[in-house]
Design a protein around this motif. Structure first.
Motif, PDB file in Angstrom:
ATOM      1  N   LEU A   1       0.836  -1.215   0.000  1.00  0.00           N
ATOM      2  CA  LEU A   1       0.000   0.000   0.000  1.00  0.00           C
ATOM      3  C   LEU A   1       0.869   1.263   0.000  1.00  0.00           C
ATOM      4  O   LEU A   1       0.556   2.240  -0.682  1.00  0.00           O
ATOM      5  N   ASP A   2       1.975   1.217   0.739  1.00  0.00           N
ATOM      6  CA  ASP A   2       2.897   2.371   0.745  1.00  0.00           C
ATOM      7  C   ASP A   2       3.537   2.545  -0.628  1.00  0.00           C
ATOM      8  O   ASP A   2       3.695   3.663  -1.121  1.00  0.00           O
ATOM      9  N   TRP A   3       3.917   1.401  -1.221  1.00  0.00           N
ATOM     10  CA  TRP A   3       4.516   1.460  -2.561  1.00  0.00           C
ATOM     11  C   TRP A   3       3.532   2.073  -3.552  1.00  0.00           C
ATOM     12  O   TRP A   3       3.866   2.959  -4.348  1.00  0.00           O
ATOM     13  N   LEU A   4       2.276   1.624  -3.498  1.00  0.00           N
ATOM     14  CA  LEU A   4       1.258   2.100  -4.438  1.00  0.00           C
ATOM     15  C   LEU A   4       1.019   3.600  -4.274  1.00  0.00           C
ATOM     16  O   LEU A   4       0.892   4.336  -5.260  1.00  0.00           O
ATOM     17  N   ASP A   5       0.973   4.035  -3.042  1.00  0.00           N
ATOM     18  CA  ASP A   5       0.762   5.456  -2.747  1.00  0.00           C
ATOM     19  C   ASP A   5       1.863   6.285  -3.399  1.00  0.00           C
ATOM     20  O   ASP A   5       1.613   7.282  -4.086  1.00  0.00           O
ATOM     21  N   ASP A   6       3.090   5.826  -3.210  1.00  0.00           N
ATOM     22  CA  ASP A   6       4.227   6.550  -3.768  1.00  0.00           C
ATOM     23  C   ASP A   6       4.211   6.493  -5.301  1.00  0.00           C
ATOM     24  O   ASP A   6       4.517   7.479  -5.980  1.00  0.00           O
ATOM     25  N   TYR A   7       3.816   5.340  -5.825  1.00  0.00           N
ATOM     26  CA  TYR A   7       3.817   5.123  -7.280  1.00  0.00           C
ATOM     27  C   TYR A   7       2.790   6.038  -7.966  1.00  0.00           C
ATOM     28  O   TYR A   7       3.124   6.798  -8.875  1.00  0.00           O
ATOM     29  N   GLU A   8       1.537   5.984  -7.523  1.00  0.00           N
ATOM     30  CA  GLU A   8       0.488   6.734  -8.230  1.00  0.00           C
ATOM     31  C   GLU A   8       0.488   8.225  -7.894  1.00  0.00           C
ATOM     32  O   GLU A   8       0.331   9.057  -8.773  1.00  0.00           O
ATOM     33  N   TYR A   9       0.648   8.541  -6.599  1.00  0.00           N
ATOM     34  CA  TYR A   9       0.559   9.954  -6.214  1.00  0.00           C
ATOM     35  C   TYR A   9       1.930  10.647  -6.257  1.00  0.00           C
ATOM     36  O   TYR A   9       2.011  11.850  -6.444  1.00  0.00           O
ATOM     37  N   GLY A  10       2.988   9.865  -6.051  1.00  0.00           N
ATOM     38  CA  GLY A  10       4.334  10.440  -6.076  1.00  0.00           C
ATOM     39  C   GLY A  10       4.917  10.428  -7.481  1.00  0.00           C
ATOM     40  O   GLY A  10       5.070  11.473  -8.117  1.00  0.00           O
ATOM     41  N   MET A  11       5.190   9.256  -7.996  1.00  0.00           N
ATOM     42  CA  MET A  11       5.857   9.153  -9.299  1.00  0.00           C
ATOM     43  C   MET A  11       4.971   9.653 -10.451  1.00  0.00           C
ATOM     44  O   MET A  11       5.383  10.443 -11.278  1.00  0.00           O
ATOM     45  N   PHE A  12       3.727   9.182 -10.505  1.00  0.00           N
ATOM     46  CA  PHE A  12       2.825   9.588 -11.597  1.00  0.00           C
ATOM     47  C   PHE A  12       2.156  10.942 -11.336  1.00  0.00           C
ATOM     48  O   PHE A  12       1.529  11.498 -12.229  1.00  0.00           O
ATOM     49  N   LYS A  13       2.275  11.413 -10.100  1.00  0.00           N
ATOM     50  CA  LYS A  13       1.732  12.735  -9.714  1.00  0.00           C
ATOM     51  C   LYS A  13       0.242  12.884 -10.037  1.00  0.00           C
ATOM     52  O   LYS A  13      -0.217  13.930 -10.492  1.00  0.00           O
ATOM     53  N   MET A  14      -0.499  11.816  -9.801  1.00  0.00           N
ATOM     54  CA  MET A  14      -1.948  11.948  -9.945  1.00  0.00           C
ATOM     55  C   MET A  14      -2.512  12.472  -8.624  1.00  0.00           C
ATOM     56  O   MET A  14      -1.943  12.216  -7.557  1.00  0.00           O
ATOM     57  N   PRO A  15      -3.600  13.236  -8.702  1.00  0.00           N
ATOM     58  CA  PRO A  15      -4.098  13.860  -7.468  1.00  0.00           C
ATOM     59  C   PRO A  15      -4.662  12.852  -6.466  1.00  0.00           C
ATOM     60  O   PRO A  15      -5.192  11.812  -6.850  1.00  0.00           O
TER      61      PRO A  15
END
Ligand SMILES: Nc1ncnc2c1ncn2[C@@H]1O[C@H](COP(=O)(O)OP(=O)(O)O)[C@@H](O)[C@H]1O
Ligand SMILES: Cc1cn([C@H]2C[C@H](O)[C@@H](COP(=O)(O)OP(=O)(O)O)O2)c(=O)[nH]c1=O
Length: 224
Positions: A123-137
């Motif tokens: 879940l932490d990885w996913l959070d970083d992936y979608e909201y961090g790396m992909f910068k989706m809101p």
């Protein structure tokens, strides 16, 4: 000034997400709110190709045959394509976006493949992936329709597969054990992330569409 991102999620397929998203969208539009509705997977777009391949079983006949991290990337890429080409500008200019599923669906469906002790790491990885790396809101609110599997199974029985238009089920839908596990996982996630839970069953019966929608409408207005 960014707008608002409102997610309609659930722990079971066929739980009224499309129905409720459409009703809320119509109500807000009629009130003059600058609003758009999106739905994931975005089956109409080429960006959903890998999602379709995954859901029809090209990479493995069972959901668990495809690693959670790998499957997640297909859904994330599909979402990213939609965000960049369809609603980023609208949202950043203050528009309200209603999403039927979002990153939250990877949280519910893909995390359920992980051993319990590995789940939070995913879940932490996913959070970083979608909201961090992909910068989706990040969502302003996640509205979680709580429909236990035994009820959604009935709604699913006659419903068409959304991308083939036929009655055949995708690899998630035809796996009863996976659906149960996903539902249990969704309750853990809804609690952990403070999602707004809408109890769709009352006195052993599914509440009416309008009754559920009135509750959702109130939650939506709290964030607008
Ligand atoms: N509260 C409800 N009571 C009875 N039928 C419902 C209710 N909510 C949805 N349905 C029906 O259940 C089916 C699945 O609903 P849908 O909105 O497509 O779910 P989802 O988007 O979660 O897959 C549809 O045929 C819909 O009309
Ligand atoms: C959007 C999304 C969906 N999914 C899953 C949930 C569903 O089981 C499946 C397809 O979604 P969908 O066709 O919307 O399912 P339904 O209409 O039955 O609710 O993909 C993910 O695992 N991750 C995601 O990011």
């Amino acid at each position: 000034m960014s707008g608002k991102l409102i997610i309609i999620e659930s722990g079971s397929d066929a739980s009224g997400k499309a129905t409720q998203s459409e009703l809320i969208y119509e109500k807000l539009k009629n009130e003059g709110v600058k609003v758009r509705k999106v739905q994931y997977p975005n089956y109409e777009s080429e960006s959903s190709t890998l999602v379709k391949m995954y859901l029809r079983g090209d990479f493995g006949k069972n959901a668990d045959d495809v690693d959670a991290y790998i499957a997640s990337t297909f859904f994330t890429a599909d979402r990213y394509a939609s965000y960049k080409t369809e609603w980023e500008d609208f949202y950043k200019e203050g528009g309200v976006v209603i999403a039927d599923r979002y990153t939250t669906s990877n949280m519910v469906h893909q995390a359920s493949k992980m051993a319990v002790e590995d789940r939070d790491k995913y879940l932490d990885w996913l959070d970083d992936y979608e909201y961090g790396m992909f910068k989706m809101p990040r969502p302003d609110v996640v509205i979680f329709l709580n429909v236990p599997v035994e009820f959604s199974r009935k709604l699913m029985a006659d419903r068409m597969n959304k991308f083939t238009g036929e009655k055949e089920k995708d690899i998630h839908e035809r796996d009863a054990e996976y659906l149960e596990r996903t539902y249990r996982n969704s309750l853990y996630i809804a609690d952990k992330y403070g999602w707004k839970i809408v109890e769709c069953i009352k006195d052993g019966e599914l509440r009416s569409i309008d009754d559920i929608n009135n509750e959702i409408y109130k939650i939506v207005h709290e964030v607008l």
